[in-house]
Design an enzyme around this catalytic site. Structure first.
Site, PDB file in Angstrom:
ATOM      1  N   TYR A  32      98.825   4.184  18.862  1.00  0.00           N
ATOM      2  CA  TYR A  32      98.813   5.574  18.396  1.00  0.00           C
ATOM      3  C   TYR A  32      98.033   6.474  19.338  1.00  0.00           C
ATOM      4  O   TYR A  32      97.350   5.991  20.241  1.00  0.00           O
ATOM      5  CB  TYR A  32      98.228   5.648  16.983  1.00  0.00           C
ATOM      6  CG  TYR A  32      96.723   5.477  16.908  1.00  0.00           C
ATOM      7  CD1 TYR A  32      96.129   4.225  17.054  1.00  0.00           C
ATOM      8  CD2 TYR A  32      95.888   6.575  16.710  1.00  0.00           C
ATOM      9  CE1 TYR A  32      94.753   4.080  16.996  1.00  0.00           C
ATOM     10  CE2 TYR A  32      94.508   6.435  16.647  1.00  0.00           C
ATOM     11  CZ  TYR A  32      93.943   5.185  16.793  1.00  0.00           C
ATOM     12  OH  TYR A  32      92.584   5.043  16.754  1.00  0.00           O
ATOM     13  N   ARG A  51      98.190   7.516  28.315  1.00  0.00           N
ATOM     14  CA  ARG A  51      97.469   6.417  27.656  1.00  0.00           C
ATOM     15  C   ARG A  51      98.348   5.756  26.592  1.00  0.00           C
ATOM     16  O   ARG A  51      98.330   4.533  26.417  1.00  0.00           O
ATOM     17  CB  ARG A  51      96.170   6.939  27.032  1.00  0.00           C
ATOM     18  CG  ARG A  51      95.303   5.842  26.460  1.00  0.00           C
ATOM     19  CD  ARG A  51      93.963   6.343  25.969  1.00  0.00           C
ATOM     20  NE  ARG A  51      94.094   7.232  24.828  1.00  0.00           N
ATOM     21  CZ  ARG A  51      93.076   7.855  24.243  1.00  0.00           C
ATOM     22  NH1 ARG A  51      91.850   7.697  24.710  1.00  0.00           N
ATOM     23  NH2 ARG A  51      93.275   8.648  23.205  1.00  0.00           N
ATOM     24  N   ARG A  99     109.622  -9.587   7.511  1.00  0.00           N
ATOM     25  CA  ARG A  99     108.333 -10.023   8.043  1.00  0.00           C
ATOM     26  C   ARG A  99     108.406 -11.376   8.759  1.00  0.00           C
ATOM     27  O   ARG A  99     108.793 -12.376   8.165  1.00  0.00           O
ATOM     28  CB  ARG A  99     107.306 -10.103   6.907  1.00  0.00           C
ATOM     29  CG  ARG A  99     105.884 -10.235   7.410  1.00  0.00           C
ATOM     30  CD  ARG A  99     104.879 -10.283   6.261  1.00  0.00           C
ATOM     31  NE  ARG A  99     103.513 -10.266   6.781  1.00  0.00           N
ATOM     32  CZ  ARG A  99     102.931 -11.318   7.338  1.00  0.00           C
ATOM     33  NH1 ARG A  99     103.574 -12.463   7.463  1.00  0.00           N
ATOM     34  NH2 ARG A  99     101.690 -11.226   7.791  1.00  0.00           N
ATOM     35  N   HIS A 101     106.312 -13.032  12.479  1.00  0.00           N
ATOM     36  CA  HIS A 101     105.420 -12.657  13.593  1.00  0.00           C
ATOM     37  C   HIS A 101     106.179 -12.327  14.872  1.00  0.00           C
ATOM     38  O   HIS A 101     105.788 -11.457  15.632  1.00  0.00           O
ATOM     39  CB  HIS A 101     104.419 -13.779  13.890  1.00  0.00           C
ATOM     40  CG  HIS A 101     103.315 -13.877  12.881  1.00  0.00           C
ATOM     41  ND1 HIS A 101     103.543 -14.048  11.541  1.00  0.00           N
ATOM     42  CD2 HIS A 101     101.971 -13.814  13.029  1.00  0.00           C
ATOM     43  CE1 HIS A 101     102.387 -14.093  10.896  1.00  0.00           C
ATOM     44  NE2 HIS A 101     101.418 -13.948  11.780  1.00  0.00           N
ATOM     45  N   LYS A 145      94.996   1.442  22.526  1.00  0.00           N
ATOM     46  CA  LYS A 145      94.739   2.219  21.302  1.00  0.00           C
ATOM     47  C   LYS A 145      95.637   1.662  20.205  1.00  0.00           C
ATOM     48  O   LYS A 145      96.681   2.227  19.854  1.00  0.00           O
ATOM     49  CB  LYS A 145      94.962   3.718  21.557  1.00  0.00           C
ATOM     50  CG  LYS A 145      94.232   4.606  20.564  1.00  0.00           C
ATOM     51  CD  LYS A 145      94.092   6.017  21.079  1.00  0.00           C
ATOM     52  CE  LYS A 145      93.669   7.000  20.018  1.00  0.00           C
ATOM     53  NZ  LYS A 145      92.325   6.811  19.462  1.00  0.00           N
ATOM     54  N   GLU A 177      80.900   1.317  22.934  1.00  0.00           N
ATOM     55  CA  GLU A 177      81.337   2.667  22.545  1.00  0.00           C
ATOM     56  C   GLU A 177      81.074   2.843  21.061  1.00  0.00           C
ATOM     57  O   GLU A 177      80.498   1.964  20.426  1.00  0.00           O
ATOM     58  CB  GLU A 177      82.813   2.863  22.885  1.00  0.00           C
ATOM     59  CG  GLU A 177      83.740   1.902  22.178  1.00  0.00           C
ATOM     60  CD  GLU A 177      85.218   2.075  22.543  1.00  0.00           C
ATOM     61  OE1 GLU A 177      85.621   3.177  22.926  1.00  0.00           O
ATOM     62  OE2 GLU A 177      85.961   1.090  22.405  1.00  0.00           O
ATOM     63  N   LEU A 201      87.771   1.979  24.965  1.00  0.00           N
ATOM     64  CA  LEU A 201      88.939   2.837  25.101  1.00  0.00           C
ATOM     65  C   LEU A 201      88.625   3.898  26.165  1.00  0.00           C
ATOM     66  O   LEU A 201      87.524   4.453  26.175  1.00  0.00           O
ATOM     67  CB  LEU A 201      89.240   3.523  23.761  1.00  0.00           C
ATOM     68  CG  LEU A 201      90.513   4.371  23.788  1.00  0.00           C
ATOM     69  CD1 LEU A 201      91.756   3.487  23.811  1.00  0.00           C
ATOM     70  CD2 LEU A 201      90.572   5.299  22.586  1.00  0.00           C
TER      71      LEU A 201
HETATM   72  C1  LIG Z   1      87.366   3.243  19.712  1.00  0.00           C
HETATM   73  C2  LIG Z   1      87.467   4.628  20.243  1.00  0.00           C
HETATM   74  N1  LIG Z   1      86.822   4.944  21.378  1.00  0.00           N
HETATM   75  C3  LIG Z   1      86.863   6.195  21.901  1.00  0.00           C
HETATM   76  C4  LIG Z   1      87.563   7.207  21.270  1.00  0.00           C
HETATM   77  C5  LIG Z   1      87.593   8.590  21.867  1.00  0.00           C
HETATM   78  O1  LIG Z   1      88.827   8.806  22.495  1.00  0.00           O
HETATM   79  P1  LIG Z   1      89.431  10.264  22.684  1.00  0.00           P
HETATM   80  O2  LIG Z   1      88.382  11.073  23.398  1.00  0.00           O
HETATM   81  O3  LIG Z   1      90.639  10.043  23.529  1.00  0.00           O
HETATM   82  O4  LIG Z   1      89.730  10.800  21.336  1.00  0.00           O
HETATM   83  C6  LIG Z   1      88.271   6.920  20.094  1.00  0.00           C
HETATM   84  C7  LIG Z   1      89.035   7.989  19.426  1.00  0.00           C
HETATM   85  O5  LIG Z   1      89.491   7.861  18.343  1.00  0.00           O
HETATM   86  C8  LIG Z   1      88.237   5.608  19.573  1.00  0.00           C
HETATM   87  O6  LIG Z   1      88.893   5.292  18.453  1.00  0.00           O
END
Ligand SMILES: Cc1ncc(COP(=O)(O)O)c(C=O)c1O
Length: 279
Positions: A32, A51, A99, A101, A145, A177, A201
């Protein structure tokens, strides 16, 4: 008007549209993006879409839409909503199939929501956020993501239960993070954030902040730092599409920078706002 979208059709948000065998629902088998629109204009849309495609490729989603198709779809959705301040959430899953896998031989599902973007509570924005540290219990491919957010959800809820806004994740003593944000510290005038790796991320807001730091000539380093260094930082801030640049003023109940938003953090936020005003 807030609205939804599923596989070619705009729908109202309360319409029942998802079949029970949708793989996003059954497995979290998808990826997403969240894109912020300011004054009717998207912020760093192409970076988000790049991304998105990287995430989709990493989990072998057979997408047939191009970057430009996604761009047009998102712009159409935002325009249709007539919401000038909104967040577009776009999700792609491995489709609808009984369903199992193994990958099904069906088209991917594309869904979207467009919702009004509400600014953060003023006090939080002005006075800064309290956060906790929390073990990073996620998998090894955090650069994707992915819809699978269970460890992030548990960490965020732990923060909320402690009366805090965010959980800053720590793996092997090293800060990675936030549960839904990237983390920066300022020490002796240098802004530091963990380098890109599979452990975090690649935040789009992080990217924007780094560009601003480079333009401003503020000393800057991408390097790992420990939980102890985090707690001893002069300033701490987190970044995300929805929180933008948010000062952190307390961690696990201990004050950071005397409990007030830092000067460098405030300056970067101001420059970030200038960028938005120029969209
Ligand atoms: C795990 C994680 N890290 C970092 C971010 C920040 O990313 P962005 O600046 O692209 O929203 C998010 C945003 O939801 C996130 O879920």
């Amino acid at each position: 008007m807030e609205l939804g979208y599923i596989n070619g059709k705009f729908v109202s948000l309360d319409e029942n549209v998802l079949p029970i065998d949708e793989r996003g629902h059954q497995f979290g088998d998808g990826v997403y993006e969240v894109i912020r629109f300011y004054n009717g204009k998207p912020f760093m849309l192409m970076e988000h879409l790049e991304r998105l495609v990287k995430s989709a490729n990493a989990i072998r989603l057979p997408i047939t839409d191009t970057l430009d198709d996604f761009r047009k779809l998102i712009l159409t959705a935002a325009e249709k909503s007539q919401l000038s301040e909104c967040n577009v959430y776009l999700q792609i899953t491995r489709g609808i199939a009984t369903r199992n896998h193994l990958f099904p031989d069906v088209p991917v599902s594309i869904t979207m929501t467009v919702r009004e973007a509400k600014p953060l509570v003023r006090e939080l924005r002005e006075k800064g956020a309290a956060v906790i540290t929390h073990p990073d219990e996620r998998w090894v491919n955090c650069y994707i993501k992915s819809l699978n957010l269970l460890p992030n959800i548990l960490a965020k809820q732990a923060a909320h239960d402690a009366g805090c806004f965010e959980a800053i994740l720590v793996r092997d003593g090293i800060v990675t993070e936030g549960s839904s944000s990237n983390v920066f510290i300022v020490k002796d005038g240098t802004v530091i954030t963990p380098p890109l790796s599979k452990r975090i991320l690649a935040g789009i807001t992080r990217m924007a902040v780094i560009e601003i730091i480079r333009e401003s000539g503020v000393p800057y380093a991408e390097k790992d730092f420990s939980e102890t260094e985090l707690l001893n930082a002069d300033e701490v801030f987190i970044t995300s599409t929805t929180a933008e640049i948010l000062p952190v003023v307390s961690i696990n109940g201990s004050k950071i920078g005397g409990g007030l938003p830092g000067e460098i953090t405030k300056r970067l936020y101001q420059k970030f706002q200038e960028r938005i005003s120029k969209l």
